[in-house]
Motif scaffolding. Sequence first.
Motif, short mmCIF file in Angstrom:
data_model
loop_
_atom_site.label_atom_id
_atom_site.label_comp_id
_atom_site.label_asym_id
_atom_site.label_seq_id
_atom_site.Cartn_x
_atom_site.Cartn_y
_atom_site.Cartn_z
N GLY A 105 -54.14 8.14 58.76
CA GLY A 105 -55.53 8.22 58.83
C GLY A 105 -56.07 9.19 57.85
N ASP A 106 -57.48 9.28 57.64
CA ASP A 106 -58.12 10.18 56.71
C ASP A 106 -59.52 10.41 57.02
N LEU A 107 -59.97 11.64 56.69
CA LEU A 107 -61.40 11.83 56.81
C LEU A 107 -61.92 12.14 55.56
N LEU A 108 -63.16 11.65 54.66
CA LEU A 108 -63.43 11.77 53.68
C LEU A 108 -64.90 12.02 53.64
N TYR A 109 -65.22 12.99 52.83
CA TYR A 109 -66.64 13.48 52.60
C TYR A 109 -66.95 13.43 51.14
N ALA A 110 -67.96 12.68 50.84
CA ALA A 110 -68.24 12.49 49.45
C ALA A 110 -69.69 12.47 49.17
N LEU A 111 -70.13 13.59 48.57
CA LEU A 111 -71.45 14.02 48.04
C LEU A 111 -71.67 13.61 46.57
N PRO A 112 -71.95 12.23 46.19
CA PRO A 112 -72.22 11.68 44.96
C PRO A 112 -72.44 12.81 43.83
N GLY A 113 -71.68 12.90 42.79
CA GLY A 113 -71.98 13.83 41.64
C GLY A 113 -71.78 15.37 41.98
N LYS A 114 -71.17 15.66 43.09
CA LYS A 114 -70.80 16.96 43.39
C LYS A 114 -69.50 17.33 44.03
N TRP A 115 -69.26 16.81 45.23
CA TRP A 115 -68.03 16.88 45.89
C TRP A 115 -67.43 15.79 46.33
N ARG A 116 -66.02 15.73 46.56
CA ARG A 116 -65.42 14.86 47.33
C ARG A 116 -64.26 15.65 48.16
N ILE A 117 -64.18 15.72 49.40
CA ILE A 117 -63.36 16.46 50.40
C ILE A 117 -62.71 15.43 51.36
N GLY A 118 -61.43 15.63 51.41
CA GLY A 118 -60.75 14.68 52.44
C GLY A 118 -59.43 15.36 52.89
N VAL A 119 -59.00 14.89 54.19
CA VAL A 119 -57.88 15.26 54.90
C VAL A 119 -57.26 14.13 55.33
N ASP A 120 -56.02 14.14 55.37
CA ASP A 120 -55.19 13.02 55.96
C ASP A 120 -54.11 13.58 56.71
N TYR A 121 -53.49 12.50 57.57
CA TYR A 121 -52.38 12.69 58.40
C TYR A 121 -51.68 11.56 58.65
N GLU A 122 -50.38 11.71 59.25
CA GLU A 122 -49.40 10.64 59.04
C GLU A 122 -48.27 11.00 60.28
N LEU A 123 -48.26 9.99 61.22
CA LEU A 123 -47.21 10.10 62.23
C LEU A 123 -45.89 9.08 62.25
N LYS A 124 -44.89 9.68 62.14
CA LYS A 124 -43.74 8.58 61.99
C LYS A 124 -43.05 8.84 63.27
N SER A 125 -42.78 7.80 64.08
CA SER A 125 -41.96 7.93 65.28
C SER A 125 -40.37 7.83 64.94
N SER A 126 -39.70 8.04 65.89
CA SER A 126 -38.34 8.12 65.81
C SER A 126 -37.69 6.67 64.81
N GLN A 127 -36.94 7.09 64.17
CA GLN A 127 -36.08 6.20 63.37
C GLN A 127 -34.56 5.93 63.73
N THR A 128 -34.01 4.89 63.45
CA THR A 128 -32.54 4.61 63.84
C THR A 128 -31.78 4.76 62.51
N LEU A 129 -30.76 5.64 62.67
CA LEU A 129 -29.80 5.81 61.35
C LEU A 129 -28.72 4.98 61.46
N SER A 130 -27.99 4.80 60.42
CA SER A 130 -26.93 3.57 60.15
C SER A 130 -25.58 3.89 61.07
N ASN A 131 -25.56 5.22 61.67
CA ASN A 131 -24.67 5.65 62.35
C ASN A 131 -24.95 5.44 64.09
#
Length: 726
Positions: A629-655
């Motif tokens: 997800g992300d949250l973006l603030y854009a003020l045309p011609g002046k600013w663009r500010i964004g924050v993002d995040y990601e969650l990954k759950s447990s993964q299985t390895l080959s062993n």
Amino acid sequence: MRYYIYLLTLLCGINALGQNTFKTTVKDSLTNQKLIGINVVIKGTQLTTSSNENGEIEISNIPNGRQILVFSHIGFITLEKTIDFPQTTTIPAILMQADESEALDEVIVQGTRNNRTISKIPTRVEVLTEEIDEAATMDPSKVAHLLTHSTGIQVQQTSATSNTANVRIQGLDGRYTQMLKDGFPLYGGFSGSLSIMQIPPLDLRQIEYIKGSASTLYGGGAISGLINLISKEPTSEETILHLNGSHIGAFDVNMFTSKRYEKIGFTLLAQRNAHKAFDADDDGFTDLPELEKFNFNPKIVFYLSDKTNLSVGGTFTTEKRKGGDTKLLNEETATSSHFYKEQNEVSRITTQTKFEHQLAENKTIALRNSFNIFDRSLFITPTFEAGEYKFAGKQISSFSELSYLYKKDKNSLITGLNFYTDDFKETPLENANLRNENYETLGAFANYTFDIGEKVSLETGLRTDYVFDDQLFVLPRVSALFKWTEKLTTRIGGGMGYRNASIFNQEAELLGYQNVLAINKDNTKAEQSYGGNADIGYKLNFGNRMFISFNQMFFYTYLDKPLVLQSNGSNFEFQNAEGYTKSVGTETFFKFGFSDFVLFLGYTYTDATNHFNGSTANVTLTPKHSLKGDLLYALPGKWRIGVDYELKSSQTLSNGNQTQSFWTYGAVVEHYWKNFTFFGNVENIFDYRQTKQESLISGPNNTPQFTEVWAPLDGFVFNFGIKIKL
């Protein structure tokens, strides 16, 4: 002296005559309410502004002559107004018409060939447009960063030291994702593990995802889906210089220019990307390799007539990347305790030619051709005793297609023939038995899209591919769009896919192709799949200040007898598994916009399992739960500010072991001033790294060669730079 004063006065007067000011008020065409935040730009210039709290617009320094003013905003149909300057009459008000769909609904989809807008096409297609510029700010050197932030897409790093990677869709291995550039299959086979690390985003205007088995559209390779990268066209005059650096040793110089004349236009991307070797955890092995890469992408479009266009483009890429033991990066002599090194030297030359002629208002013929030469040398030292192992070769591939598009009312039919060749020749170095591969494929396809009334649209397709000296593939597909209301829609579809047997897979890449045998075509067959997906989407606008978009998708893919790497004495060989791979899951997409803020949330549930020899196991390195997800603030011609995040759950390895779940966070800031854009970007703010949980050094040689990468290795990264519009 007074003559100089007269001359100066005259010049100032002439200059003043060439500069104009445009004033007006922007209103809603239905309610007559004054509109705030309507963006206005004069085409082909840097002149831009937005309406104030009273709906008023004022643009100064407009040159004489005919100018095109573009008015746009979320929730309204984009309006173009042609005005001659100096003005002879004033325009007291501009009326904007509300659009019941989002602006994205008017994007023309190219991947399905029928050129419908995304809101009217039965096949489920995801399109990225505005996100490309933001991703280029975060990483201008490669498109991988943009793909990472897309729902249902996983960029999987395949080497812990050289940073090679591939793209996974719906939990399946990266070799099942077909990568296209403007509809040309340029990235596959030998070049697959490096393609997304070499494609820059700066000359792209659109990216399209079609998830699920989709080989009916462009032939073999699209078992889990396809990604079509659409390049910019010379529709306007534009020149951008983009400089980027990072605190861990990256420095990029990029330039893109575009210009259109009456009968000819061109685009050009030139860039140099460099990165110093970086060891985030000080274990003596690179987490990011030493890298130097050059890209040169020209394209020329000839507008031969109102009905005929010819475009000719190319890509020229060279790259060197070195990773491994940090003591060996400056050509030091290897010792029994410092020996591991991995080095890639790559060159790529591609050409793309497209000729289109409109036979009649509803009939178009197109001829397309691409040529690709990919040369790669891989040097790896797995053990001190064995010394350096070398694997090198040249891949030459071509694609030619003749197609015919016929439209009548709301129906469209496209038919065509194509011929695809893929020839890999191994350079004789270490292996006496060369692992050459050659495939020639002749295909015929037809795709028919039609409407049943106002509420239902259907799309049917059939492709027949004959792989010479191998087998025949018959690939049907069907999709349907149901428009329950103007805001509520449902799509359902399915198709088939296949991929020719090849040694160029992630498992062989980890080995450096050492002791990997060539494909035995007598015993090993192509991988084949079928699958489908269904979704429900809802969109709602609240005036011109707020909107909500929601989509829920369900997917299923069945892959029969996939290739697995098996031991064969002291060698390794790819064979068809006795069983199948199945991927089942859901994707949830939510987007909310209010004023200058946009909130995005994407969740993916993936249950990908292998069913081999009567037993069931999870597909490795595939999280069941992924949240982006992300949250973006854009003020045309002046600013663009964004924050993002990601969650990954447990993964299985080959062993069989399970990894930890983890979160990562990032932020980006852009500030616009005149022709300059200043930016800063932070990735992985809290410095989550795999090496904080475990060592990358693993058996059998106590190096990172066979270590599976399930989390970031580089940790906290800050990059910054400037974009200059020239």
